[in-house]
Design an enzyme around this catalytic site. Structure first.
Site, PDB file in Angstrom:
ATOM      1  N   GLU A  73      31.875 -40.007 -92.247  1.00 47.99           N
ATOM      2  CA  GLU A  73      32.195 -38.635 -92.623  1.00 47.99           C
ATOM      3  C   GLU A  73      33.392 -38.093 -91.836  1.00 47.99           C
ATOM      4  O   GLU A  73      34.151 -37.262 -92.330  1.00 47.99           O
ATOM      5  CB  GLU A  73      30.981 -37.724 -92.445  1.00 47.99           C
ATOM      6  CG  GLU A  73      29.846 -37.998 -93.433  1.00 47.99           C
ATOM      7  CD  GLU A  73      28.894 -39.078 -92.966  1.00 47.99           C
ATOM      8  OE1 GLU A  73      29.174 -39.739 -91.929  1.00 47.99           O
ATOM      9  OE2 GLU A  73      27.859 -39.281 -93.627  1.00 47.99           O
ATOM     10  N   PHE A  96      13.487 -34.055 -92.232  1.00 47.86           N
ATOM     11  CA  PHE A  96      14.309 -35.253 -92.085  1.00 47.86           C
ATOM     12  C   PHE A  96      15.771 -34.921 -92.407  1.00 47.86           C
ATOM     13  O   PHE A  96      16.068 -34.311 -93.421  1.00 47.86           O
ATOM     14  CB  PHE A  96      13.797 -36.351 -93.018  1.00 47.86           C
ATOM     15  CG  PHE A  96      14.658 -37.578 -93.034  1.00 47.86           C
ATOM     16  CD1 PHE A  96      14.771 -38.372 -91.896  1.00 47.86           C
ATOM     17  CD2 PHE A  96      15.376 -37.940 -94.166  1.00 47.86           C
ATOM     18  CE1 PHE A  96      15.577 -39.498 -91.898  1.00 47.86           C
ATOM     19  CE2 PHE A  96      16.187 -39.067 -94.176  1.00 47.86           C
ATOM     20  CZ  PHE A  96      16.281 -39.846 -93.038  1.00 47.86           C
ATOM     21  N   GLN A  97      16.649 -35.334 -91.553  1.00 50.59           N
ATOM     22  CA  GLN A  97      18.096 -35.079 -91.676  1.00 50.59           C
ATOM     23  C   GLN A  97      18.409 -33.597 -91.821  1.00 50.59           C
ATOM     24  O   GLN A  97      19.370 -33.217 -92.507  1.00 50.59           O
ATOM     25  CB  GLN A  97      18.704 -35.894 -92.831  1.00 50.59           C
ATOM     26  CG  GLN A  97      18.720 -37.392 -92.543  1.00 50.59           C
ATOM     27  CD  GLN A  97      19.567 -38.198 -93.499  1.00 50.59           C
ATOM     28  OE1 GLN A  97      19.744 -37.832 -94.652  1.00 50.59           O
ATOM     29  NE2 GLN A  97      20.102 -39.315 -93.024  1.00 50.59           N
ATOM     30  N   LYS A 156      19.462 -28.542-101.209  1.00 54.14           N
ATOM     31  CA  LYS A 156      19.299 -29.469-102.329  1.00 54.14           C
ATOM     32  C   LYS A 156      18.746 -28.765-103.568  1.00 54.14           C
ATOM     33  O   LYS A 156      19.158 -29.078-104.691  1.00 54.14           O
ATOM     34  CB  LYS A 156      18.362 -30.608-101.895  1.00 54.14           C
ATOM     35  CG  LYS A 156      18.371 -31.798-102.819  1.00 54.14           C
ATOM     36  CD  LYS A 156      17.613 -32.960-102.192  1.00 54.14           C
ATOM     37  CE  LYS A 156      17.660 -34.201-103.080  1.00 54.14           C
ATOM     38  NZ  LYS A 156      16.951 -35.338-102.436  1.00 54.14           N
ATOM     39  N   MET A 177      47.874 -43.192 -72.274  1.00 53.94           N
ATOM     40  CA  MET A 177      48.213 -41.893 -71.699  1.00 53.94           C
ATOM     41  C   MET A 177      47.298 -41.569 -70.517  1.00 53.94           C
ATOM     42  O   MET A 177      47.748 -41.017 -69.496  1.00 53.94           O
ATOM     43  CB  MET A 177      48.128 -40.793 -72.762  1.00 53.94           C
ATOM     44  CG  MET A 177      48.640 -39.451 -72.289  1.00 53.94           C
ATOM     45  SD  MET A 177      50.392 -39.468 -71.847  1.00 53.94           S
ATOM     46  CE  MET A 177      51.151 -39.059 -73.423  1.00 53.94           C
TER      47      MET A 177
END
Lengths: 554, 85
Positions: free
Chosen positions: A53, A115-116, A165, A467
């Site tokens: 993502e 969940f999630q 959802k 760096m």
């Protein structure tokens, strides 16, 4: 586009996206966003499956920056949503218009540690310009229209829309008459034109300090006309590179921590600093109270909050640069100052002499810059290679140099190049990366493979976090800590595993042919350029130091 | 350290209070007190925010004003005062 029949929330989403001209989105499916991915099936929007993502978010950023359109990314709830956060923070720091759509668990499950489930709405507060959570299907269309309007209005930025959802599945009329026109709700004070004209009339040694806001305001022509009419010598921020024609005789290059000596010395000596779409970032100013110590300041911006934030403006010009710049474009008599700046530019020009056979990254990047096709778009990651690219490559438009400026996000370069290539399929897109940054989103090589995107990757490889290593050597008594990457994978073999042609070079004598081969290759290509691990980026203004006290060697 | 009192009018939208508090903390202001109420007729909320900081209050006012749902931010000079940290 369906306008009458019943739609699901997911279907409505894509109708609204199409209404806003969205042709491409970047994302990754998952449980709580499945109704949206189901609706994708029936839409005309093309989806680019990224492999993380964060890659999707950076691709949306790259798409937006390369095209001037809104970038759109999708992710599921929980970890999918949290993986977007770095990309959104990057977009916020660099004022990039992105709309992020996240799936959320169903409203009945919200707040139950499902969940999630994660409170991405709460997490979004610090990393977006604005955010929404839709809890009523009848609000969805209006919210989505507002998201696009907010992303583009005034100072641009990312907007997140979290859609549970059940809202994605709910039925709604396909009404598309909710386009929103926001007006800048912050009432801008009148531009202080009189004071600015007085300052311009008195100045003997002005400098034009150009930031990324000029390109964002689509005011490049007005800025260049202002520079030409006034004759004011100019410097650029990292994000402003490409705004001023780099071949302009009065242009001195980038200022700040790794800016050119001419740019930094001129700013320190100027008596009037004309900041345009710039925000006096700490990487620009060095020690703030010693930055341009003798200068009055005219500050052009669209964001009221940037005025007097880090440096008090003697004249604030708030509003549209396309209107305000022409109003102040008056000829100035500053020939002696112009000559002095041009002399500094000549005296302190880059030196590409480099002893030995090892490859000198600045020279390679200059050679690529000299040979890349017209309208090439270069993305970078973050680190030494980024600063070398900014110093030694020339760009004629800020949309041709995409780099993570404010956030300084390693892992930006390759997915941003994916987005840029999708938005500009016929232009050459080159991702300049380092071996540390490259590994942070290396999975996006799979996106390049899947869509056969002809992205060229120039991998400046010193087997170090270069760096940080440079700073450890300079400012931490050479106590190198966790910056050695000698166990990097075989990058050529790695690229080949993704069906990407690759070559590795180690000597100066190989450079010209390798660049030619890369640029002529009709498809994705990775050129690994191994350099000396001890090479440093110069000049360097040490932390909390005035910009005229730059280091030029060890 | 200076004390300030802000009166903020905002649309009664999701998490508007959280947004104000997040910006206030991030921009370097400590919250000394808060009163909030909503006019259900107009759906406009009024938030009285007492803050203290070494920083200029204009920096906070400008940042809160940028929030999308904010209608107005006023500094109550009569209630604002300088104090010893």
């Amino acid at each position: 586009m369906t306008t009458e029949k019943k739609l699901t929330g997911g279907g409505l989403l894509f109708n609204v996206l199409e209404q806003h001209g969205v042709e491409h989105v970047f994302g990754y499916p998952g449980g709580a966003i499945m109704p949206i991915y189901d609706a994708l099936y029936d839409s005309n929007v093309e989806h680019f499956l990224c492999r993380h993502e964060q890659g999707a978010a950076f691709s949306a950023v790259g798409y937006a920056r390369a095209s001037g359109k809104v970038g759109v990314c999708l992710a599921t709830s929980g970890p999918g949503a949290t993986n977007l956060i770095t990309g959104l923070a990057d977009a916020l720091a660099d004022s990039i218009p992105v709309v992020a759509i996240t799936g959320q668990v169903a409203t009945a499950a919200m707040g139950s540690d499902a969940f999630q489930e994660i409170d991405i709405f709460g997490l979004s507060l610090a990393c977006t310009k604005h955010s929404f959570q839709v809890t009523d299907i009848n609000d969805l269309a209006a919210v989505l229209h507002q998201a696009f309007a907010i992303a583009l209005e005034g100072r641009q930025g990312p907007v997140l829309v979290d859609i549970p959802k059940d809202i994605q599945l709910a039925e709604v009329n396909g009404c598309l008459d909710h386009l929103v026109n926001l007006k800048n709700k912050v009432k801008l004070p009148p531009a202080n034109v009189g004071s600015a004209i007085a300052l311009l009339s008195q100045t003997k040694q002005p400098i034009l300090y150009v930031g990324g806001g000029v390109g964002m305001a689509n005011a490049i022509d007005e800025l260049r006309a202002f520079a030409k009419t006034t004759g004011v010598p100019s410097v650029s921020t990292l994000k402003g590179l490409g705004t001023i024609d780099p071949t302009d005789e009065n242009y001195l290059g980038m200022l700040g921590m790794h800016g050119t000596k001419a740019a930094n010395l001129a700013v320190q000596e100027c008596d009037l600093l004309i900041a345009v779409g710039a925000r006096f970032d700490d990487r620009v100013t060095g020690k703030l109270n010693e930055f341009a110590p003798n200068a009055k300041v005219i500050h052009f911006d669209i964001d009221t909050a940037e005025i007097n934030k880090r440096r008090v403006a003697d004249a604030a010009i708030l509003g549209d640069l396309k209107v305000n710049l022409p109003a102040l474009a008056i000829p100035l008599s500053i020939i002696h100052w112009q000559e002095k700046c041009q002399m500094m530019k000549t005296d302190f020009s880059w030196d590409y002499n480099h002893p030995g056979e090892s490859i000198f990254a600045p020279a390679v990047l200059k050679e690529i810059s000299d040979n890349m096709p017209e309208n090439t778009c270069v993305t970078t990651d973050v680190g030494q290679h980024q600063m070398w690219a900014a110093q030694h490559m020339l760009f004629d438009d800020p949309s041709n140099f995409l780099t993570s400026g404010g956030m300084g996000t390693m892992g930006f370069g390759v997915p941003a190049a994916v987005g840029a290539q999708v938005s500009r399929p016929t232009d050459c897109i080159i991702a300049v990366s380092g071996d540390g940054s490259f590994m942070m989103n290396v999975q996006e090589l799979s996106t390049i493979k899947r869509f056969q995107l002809p992205v060229k990757i120039v991998l400046i490889d010193n087997a170090k976090l270069g760096m940080v290593r440079q700073w450890q050597d300079l400012f931490f008594n050479g106590r190198l800590s966790e910056t050695d990457l000698a166990d990097n994978p075989d990058f050529v073999m790695l690229a080949n595993a993704f069906d990407i042609k690759a070559k590795s070079i180690t000597k100066k004598s190989q450079v010209t042919a390798a660049i030619e081969e890369m640029l002529e290759h009709d498809g994705p290509y990775l050129l690994q350029i191994k350099i000396d691990a001890q090479d440093n980026v110069w000049p360097l203004v040490p932390p909390n130091t005035a910009n005229d006290k730059m280091m030029e060697s060890t | 350290m200076k004390n300030y009192q802000l009166t903020i009018k905002a649309d009664d939208k999701q998490v508007v209070l959280e947004r104000i508090l997040q910006v206030t903390r991030y921009r370097g202001f400590l919250i000394s007190g808060i009163n909030a109420k909503v006019n259900t007729g107009t759906n406009v909320g009024t938030i009285e925010l007492m803050v203290r900081s070494e920083r200029s209050i204009e920096l906070l006012v400008d940042q809160i004003n940028k929030l999308i749902d904010i209608k107005e931010v006023k500094v109550d000079n009569s209630a604002s005062q300088q104090s010893i940290a």
